[in-house]
Design an enzyme around this catalytic site. Sequence first.
Site, PDB file in Angstrom:
ATOM      1  N   ARG A 144       0.846  -1.185   0.000  1.00 19.64           N
ATOM      2  CA  ARG A 144       0.000   0.000   0.000  1.00 19.64           C
ATOM      3  C   ARG A 144       0.877   1.229   0.000  1.00 19.64           C
ATOM      4  O   ARG A 144       1.922   1.249   0.670  1.00 19.64           O
ATOM      5  CB  ARG A 144      -0.904   0.033   1.245  1.00 19.64           C
ATOM      6  CG  ARG A 144      -2.108  -0.877   1.157  1.00 19.64           C
ATOM      7  CD  ARG A 144      -3.118  -0.397   0.114  1.00 19.64           C
ATOM      8  NE  ARG A 144      -4.247  -1.293  -0.004  1.00 19.64           N
ATOM      9  CZ  ARG A 144      -4.356  -2.315  -0.853  1.00 19.64           C
ATOM     10  NH1 ARG A 144      -3.378  -2.565  -1.690  1.00 19.64           N
ATOM     11  NH2 ARG A 144      -5.444  -3.048  -0.883  1.00 19.64           N
ATOM     12  N   GLU A 185      18.956   7.618  -1.406  1.00 18.76           N
ATOM     13  CA  GLU A 185      18.486   8.827  -0.706  1.00 18.76           C
ATOM     14  C   GLU A 185      17.851   8.475   0.639  1.00 18.76           C
ATOM     15  O   GLU A 185      16.632   8.411   0.785  1.00 18.76           O
ATOM     16  CB  GLU A 185      17.473   9.607  -1.561  1.00 18.76           C
ATOM     17  CG  GLU A 185      18.118  10.448  -2.618  1.00 18.76           C
ATOM     18  CD  GLU A 185      18.274   9.673  -3.909  1.00 18.76           C
ATOM     19  OE1 GLU A 185      18.779  10.246  -4.862  1.00 18.76           O
ATOM     20  OE2 GLU A 185      17.889   8.508  -3.945  1.00 18.76           O
ATOM     21  N   HIS A 199      -0.586   0.544  -9.143  1.00 15.73           N
ATOM     22  CA  HIS A 199      -1.321  -0.479  -8.382  1.00 15.73           C
ATOM     23  C   HIS A 199      -1.797  -1.596  -9.312  1.00 15.73           C
ATOM     24  O   HIS A 199      -2.997  -1.866  -9.435  1.00 15.73           O
ATOM     25  CB  HIS A 199      -2.514   0.147  -7.647  1.00 15.73           C
ATOM     26  CG  HIS A 199      -2.948  -0.672  -6.472  1.00 15.73           C
ATOM     27  ND1 HIS A 199      -3.316  -0.122  -5.270  1.00 15.73           N
ATOM     28  CD2 HIS A 199      -3.062  -2.010  -6.318  1.00 15.73           C
ATOM     29  CE1 HIS A 199      -3.639  -1.080  -4.425  1.00 15.73           C
ATOM     30  NE2 HIS A 199      -3.489  -2.235  -5.052  1.00 15.73           N
TER      31      HIS A 199
HETATM   32  P1  NAD Z   1      -1.857 -11.764   4.415  1.00 19.18           P
HETATM   33  O1  NAD Z   1      -2.892 -11.362   5.411  1.00 19.18           O
HETATM   34  O2  NAD Z   1      -1.819 -13.190   3.945  1.00 19.18           O
HETATM   35  O3  NAD Z   1      -0.399 -11.408   4.981  1.00 19.18           O
HETATM   36  C1  NAD Z   1      -0.109 -10.198   5.624  1.00 19.18           C
HETATM   37  C2  NAD Z   1       0.948 -10.492   6.672  1.00 19.18           C
HETATM   38  O4  NAD Z   1       1.337  -9.248   7.275  1.00 19.18           O
HETATM   39  C3  NAD Z   1       0.446 -11.409   7.813  1.00 19.18           C
HETATM   40  O5  NAD Z   1       1.312 -12.507   7.981  1.00 19.18           O
HETATM   41  C4  NAD Z   1       0.420 -10.484   9.029  1.00 19.18           C
HETATM   42  O6  NAD Z   1       0.701 -11.164  10.236  1.00 19.18           O
HETATM   43  C5  NAD Z   1       1.532  -9.503   8.664  1.00 19.18           C
HETATM   44  N1  NAD Z   1       1.457  -8.269   9.441  1.00 19.18           N
HETATM   45  C6  NAD Z   1       0.357  -7.610   9.894  1.00 19.18           C
HETATM   46  N2  NAD Z   1       0.724  -6.531  10.599  1.00 19.18           N
HETATM   47  C7  NAD Z   1       2.087  -6.533  10.625  1.00 19.18           C
HETATM   48  C8  NAD Z   1       3.047  -5.688  11.215  1.00 19.18           C
HETATM   49  N3  NAD Z   1       2.675  -4.634  11.942  1.00 19.18           N
HETATM   50  N4  NAD Z   1       4.358  -5.985  11.041  1.00 19.18           N
HETATM   51  C9  NAD Z   1       4.734  -7.069  10.318  1.00 19.18           C
HETATM   52  N5  NAD Z   1       3.859  -7.912   9.739  1.00 19.18           N
HETATM   53  C10 NAD Z   1       2.557  -7.642   9.881  1.00 19.18           C
HETATM   54  O7  NAD Z   1      -2.050 -10.760   3.193  1.00 19.18           O
HETATM   55  P2  NAD Z   1      -1.547 -10.932   1.702  1.00 19.18           P
HETATM   56  O8  NAD Z   1      -2.603 -11.549   0.856  1.00 19.18           O
HETATM   57  O9  NAD Z   1      -0.180 -11.529   1.694  1.00 19.18           O
HETATM   58  O10 NAD Z   1      -1.452  -9.395   1.246  1.00 19.18           O
HETATM   59  C11 NAD Z   1      -0.522  -8.497   1.842  1.00 19.18           C
HETATM   60  C12 NAD Z   1      -0.858  -7.077   1.421  1.00 19.18           C
HETATM   61  O11 NAD Z   1      -0.594  -6.922   0.028  1.00 19.18           O
HETATM   62  C13 NAD Z   1      -2.352  -6.695   1.557  1.00 19.18           C
HETATM   63  O12 NAD Z   1      -2.680  -6.262   2.855  1.00 19.18           O
HETATM   64  C14 NAD Z   1      -2.517  -5.586   0.549  1.00 19.18           C
HETATM   65  O13 NAD Z   1      -2.299  -4.335   1.187  1.00 19.18           O
HETATM   66  C15 NAD Z   1      -1.402  -5.863  -0.448  1.00 19.18           C
HETATM   67  N6  NAD Z   1      -1.933  -6.227  -1.780  1.00 19.18           N
HETATM   68  C16 NAD Z   1      -1.545  -5.468  -2.839  1.00 19.18           C
HETATM   69  C17 NAD Z   1      -2.023  -5.798  -4.108  1.00 19.18           C
HETATM   70  C18 NAD Z   1      -1.584  -5.021  -5.312  1.00 19.18           C
HETATM   71  O14 NAD Z   1      -2.198  -5.164  -6.368  1.00 19.18           O
HETATM   72  N7  NAD Z   1      -0.529  -4.223  -5.208  1.00 19.18           N
HETATM   73  C19 NAD Z   1      -2.887  -6.890  -4.260  1.00 19.18           C
HETATM   74  C20 NAD Z   1      -3.230  -7.646  -3.148  1.00 19.18           C
HETATM   75  C21 NAD Z   1      -2.742  -7.313  -1.908  1.00 19.18           C
END
Ligand code: NAD
Length: 313
Positions: A234, A245, A277
Amino acid sequence: MKTAVFSARRYDQSLLSEANRAAGHELLFIQDRLTPETAALARGCTAVCVFVNDCVDAEVLQLLADQGTRLVATRSTGYNHIDAAAAQRLGMAVVRVSDYSPHSVAEFAVGLLLAVNRKIARASMRTREGNFELEGLMGFDLHGKTVGVIGTGKIGSIFARIMLGFGCTVLGHDKHPDPAFEQLGGRYVPVHELLAGSDVISLHCPLTEETHHIVDAASLSHVKRGAILVNTSRGGLAIDVYEQEASLFFQDLSSTIITDDVIQRLVSFPNVIVTGHQAFFTVEAIGQIMATTVDSITAFERGAPLLNRVPGN
Ligand code: NAD
């Protein structure tokens, strides 16, 4: 169920309609973002379907609730754009797509890493202009380097597996460590150790109050000179890519538009690649997103359990 679909691009309209063929929900496609000003367009719709840049804060939820909306379905995994607690207070259910091809995002993160490290976009622009000079295009072998993964969930663990395949050492940091990550060959370390020891850092955690600006001037001061930062999570977490930098930090890049000063500066840097994105944007991922969204609306209509309810709602 009558559903207002906000931020509906052409591909949303065709793919959601296709996924909805059997379920037959009445879909009202709206190209605009959901905002306090556009919420009235959903009048008469029991469900609204939104995407990551729609505004689903307490004010908008109140407007929607007053018009009779009872379900918010986001076509995304992340739900930081929705005030789930406000929805709960208003008696509205919020569902997301908690599971869709995590490979789409992990593979894109690897693509960004390779593009930045080996300066592929820059090289391509040069050769189009007949410039075949190699000066400034030197990268480094990923083999033998250390990769830090912040957030070792579905996407982070796949990214880790790919990097292990490149011959990298993989460090991980997660609020909830998962033994499966260590079984893959990764090693959990405290975040400061990960930042200091990694040649590549990839962010795969959700945007929350805790992770907001997880990469800031203070944390960047620990990072190795020349390290690469990849952010497919995000915009509010950090900049897309970091190289040298150490004092730079920006915010919310995932929702900025091209007239924004910050993004203009970022895209002007030769060591930064900014994408709009698009990490999730594969045939497989979109198909699963649309199918899950339709299934959630159908389950809500039938009073069946909602399998993809957003935490806190
Ligand atoms: P997920 O829930 O499987 O994994 C997220 C991980 O982050 C979990 O293991 C959780 O414990 C960990 N986490 C939570 N808070 C934390 C913290 N403070 N410090 C360290 N780790 C922490 O989710 P996912 O499916 O792997 O997706 C991850 C992220 O990717 C989503 O939340 C979303 O923001 C992003 N995403 C981006 C796109 C894109 O198109 N760019 C698409 C899908 C998801």
